[in-house]
Design a protein around this motif. Structure first.
Motif, PDB file in Angstrom:
ATOM      1  N   ARG A  41      57.641   1.559   1.296  1.00 16.73           N
ATOM      2  CA  ARG A  41      57.344   2.493   2.382  1.00 16.73           C
ATOM      3  C   ARG A  41      55.996   2.137   3.011  1.00 16.73           C
ATOM      4  NH1 ARG A  41      60.331   7.398   2.267  1.00 16.73           N
ATOM      5  NH2 ARG A  41      58.683   8.331   3.520  1.00 16.73           N
ATOM      6  N   PRO A  42      55.738   2.572   4.253  1.00 19.17           N
ATOM      7  CA  PRO A  42      54.407   2.378   4.834  1.00 19.17           C
ATOM      8  C   PRO A  42      53.334   3.026   3.969  1.00 19.17           C
ATOM      9  CG  PRO A  42      55.974   3.061   6.516  1.00 19.17           C
ATOM     10  CD  PRO A  42      56.671   3.223   5.200  1.00 19.17           C
ATOM     11  N   MET A  43      52.212   2.363   3.808  1.00 23.78           N
ATOM     12  CA  MET A  43      51.134   2.894   2.991  1.00 23.78           C
ATOM     13  C   MET A  43      50.505   4.121   3.669  1.00 23.78           C
ATOM     14  SD  MET A  43      50.921   1.072   0.222  1.00 23.78           S
ATOM     15  CE  MET A  43      52.734   1.111   0.292  1.00 23.78           C
ATOM     16  N   PRO A  44      50.232   5.182   2.919  1.00 26.69           N
ATOM     17  CA  PRO A  44      49.623   6.372   3.511  1.00 26.69           C
ATOM     18  C   PRO A  44      48.249   6.128   4.116  1.00 26.69           C
ATOM     19  CG  PRO A  44      50.570   6.880   1.361  1.00 26.69           C
ATOM     20  CD  PRO A  44      50.606   5.391   1.509  1.00 26.69           C
ATOM     21  N   ARG A  45      47.548   5.127   3.582  1.00 27.87           N
ATOM     22  CA  ARG A  45      46.196   4.829   4.066  1.00 27.87           C
ATOM     23  C   ARG A  45      45.941   3.366   3.749  1.00 27.87           C
ATOM     24  NH1 ARG A  45      43.971   8.544   1.461  1.00 27.87           N
ATOM     25  NH2 ARG A  45      43.905  10.095   3.112  1.00 27.87           N
ATOM     26  N   GLY A  46      44.928   2.772   4.343  1.00 28.92           N
ATOM     27  CA  GLY A  46      44.666   1.365   4.071  1.00 28.92           C
ATOM     28  C   GLY A  46      43.192   1.058   3.993  1.00 28.92           C
ATOM     29  N   ILE A  47      42.855   0.027   3.252  1.00 29.36           N
ATOM     30  CA  ILE A  47      41.484  -0.480   3.223  1.00 29.36           C
ATOM     31  C   ILE A  47      41.338  -1.661   4.163  1.00 29.36           C
ATOM     32  CG2 ILE A  47      41.941  -2.046   1.269  1.00 29.36           C
ATOM     33  CD1 ILE A  47      39.074  -1.453   0.323  1.00 29.36           C
ATOM     34  N   LEU A  48      42.468  -2.336   4.444  1.00 28.48           N
ATOM     35  CA  LEU A  48      42.426  -3.547   5.254  1.00 28.48           C
ATOM     36  C   LEU A  48      43.384  -3.415   6.430  1.00 28.48           C
ATOM     37  CD1 LEU A  48      41.132  -6.427   5.171  1.00 28.48           C
ATOM     38  CD2 LEU A  48      43.281  -7.202   4.124  1.00 28.48           C
ATOM     39  N   PRO A  49      42.869  -3.385   7.666  1.00 32.90           N
ATOM     40  CA  PRO A  49      43.761  -3.302   8.829  1.00 32.90           C
ATOM     41  C   PRO A  49      44.522  -4.603   9.035  1.00 32.90           C
ATOM     42  CG  PRO A  49      41.505  -3.599   9.554  1.00 32.90           C
ATOM     43  CD  PRO A  49      41.446  -3.415   8.062  1.00 32.90           C
ATOM     44  N   ALA A  50      45.656  -4.501   9.708  1.00 31.77           N
ATOM     45  CA  ALA A  50      46.462  -5.697   9.983  1.00 31.77           C
ATOM     46  C   ALA A  50      45.742  -6.611  10.967  1.00 31.77           C
ATOM     47  CB  ALA A  50      47.808  -5.290  10.553  1.00 31.77           C
ATOM     48  N   PRO A  51      45.888  -7.929  10.816  1.00 30.32           N
ATOM     49  CA  PRO A  51      45.254  -8.850  11.776  1.00 30.32           C
ATOM     50  C   PRO A  51      45.751  -8.611  13.199  1.00 30.32           C
ATOM     51  CG  PRO A  51      46.072 -10.018   9.826  1.00 30.32           C
ATOM     52  CD  PRO A  51      46.605  -8.619   9.756  1.00 30.32           C
ATOM     53  N   HIS A  52      44.845  -8.679  14.146  1.00 24.91           N
ATOM     54  CA  HIS A  52      45.169  -8.589  15.574  1.00 24.91           C
ATOM     55  C   HIS A  52      45.839  -7.267  15.947  1.00 24.91           C
ATOM     56  CE1 HIS A  52      44.243 -12.797  15.203  1.00 24.91           C
ATOM     57  NE2 HIS A  52      45.310 -13.021  14.471  1.00 24.91           N
ATOM     58  N   GLY A  53      45.618  -6.217  15.166  1.00 26.99           N
ATOM     59  CA  GLY A  53      46.177  -4.909  15.487  1.00 26.99           C
ATOM     60  C   GLY A  53      47.675  -4.808  15.340  1.00 26.99           C
TER      61      GLY A  53
END
Length: 306
Positions: A41-53
């Motif tokens: 499932r999509p993570m509820p929160r993240g420490i690392l954003p995806a590259p290039h948005g």
């Protein structure tokens, strides 16, 4: 009218004076959020954003691994830190943790931490297909894990629907932590009768402090020191509650755990401080404020007649 649809407004001097808890005026509740974030499932929160948005579809390996580290390494570290100090935490627990991380769940129960309902896995009740059924399922699984009735609830992310307090009251719960409106417990109105709201915190909470606002590793210690400097004046007029909101994948990393230990040691050096779980706060408050539900009923009646 009430600015808050469920909780009458009152300043501290408008409320009954409360006795100390076990003779102590500074009451500390250490909350550890123990969560299951499903890999698919999509993570509820993240420490690392995806590259290039770019939008990240599962699997989100970097952010899943961030949380899984907390369950593998952060939780043992917290169990050790709190256990050595004789502190029992309030464990806001996704009920599916009992099945996905069974050895961890067993150690939490063995440590004597109090289990508080926190959803089936880490998602808001607003996303549930059947909110009432999910609440019952969670409470039943946690009760089976600990052998004790679960008495309280905190929604994932503090999320509620308009009917959540009624569902929780019908499920037999004594208190919730979702409404962060006061340093002290307050009574909430529901269609099923009064429900006690216990404090929680976004200020002494590792998610806003370190993940959202990106402060340094010692930030929580600095916040605690300044919080206590204010509260030690206010406790002359009655007890105050300090709550920590912690997550094993955030505070459980070594560079933050180091300062978290200093927080606990600072508090344990004080002669006016007691560490308690959520139910201990609820029991103390309901015994001290026996007229609270009646005052709430009077306030509700007055509002209805207005």
């Amino acid at each position: 009218m009430w600015p808050n649809p469920r909780i009458p407004y009152a300043m501290p001097d408008e409320r009954p004076r409360l006795p100390p808890l076990d003779g102590k005026r500074l009451i500390v509740n250490v909350v550890v959020n123990i969560e299951y974030w499903p890999f698919d499932r999509p993570m509820p929160r993240g420490i690392l954003p995806a590259p290039h948005g770019a939008k990240v579809e599962p699997p989100d390996v970097p952010n899943y691994s961030w949380v899984e580290y907390g369950m593998r390494c952060g939780m043992p570290r917290l169990l050790d830190i709190l256990g050595k100090r004789g502190i029992k935490a309030s464990a806001f627990t996704n009920a599916q943790v009992a099945d996905v991380y069974p050895t961890l769940a067993a150690k939490v129960v063995e440590a004597g931490w109090e289990l508080v309902g926190h959803g089936w896995f880490q998602r808001s009740l607003k996303q549930s297909e059947d909110e009432a059924a999910e609440i019952r399922r969670c409470l039943d699984r946690l009760a089976a894990l600990s052998g004790k009735k679960v008495r309280g609830w905190f929604g994932a992310g503090g999320g509620e629907t308009n009917e959540t307090p009624e569902h929780l009251k019908r499920a037999g719960l004594d208190f919730i932590h979702d409404w962060l409106v006061d340093d002290m417990p307050v009574w909430m109105t529901t269609a099923e009768g009064p429900l006690l709201c216990l404090p929680y915190t976004w200020e002494l909470n590792d998610v806003p402090t370190w993940v959202v606002h990106s402060h340094g590793s010692d930030e929580l210690l600095k916040r605690l020191e300044t919080t206590v400097s204010v509260l030690e004046r206010e406790i002359e007029d009655g007890p105050r509650i300090v709550t920590f909101g912690l997550h094993p994948h955030i505070v459980g990393v070594p560079h933050r755990a180091y300062y978290m230990e200093k927080c606990f040691d600072l508090l344990q050096r004080r002669s006016d401080t007691v560490f308690v779980t959520s139910s201990q706060i609820a029991d103390w408050y309901t015994a001290a404020d026996k007229d609270g539900p009646q005052r709430l009923a009077v306030a509700v009646a007055a509002r209805s007649g207005a």
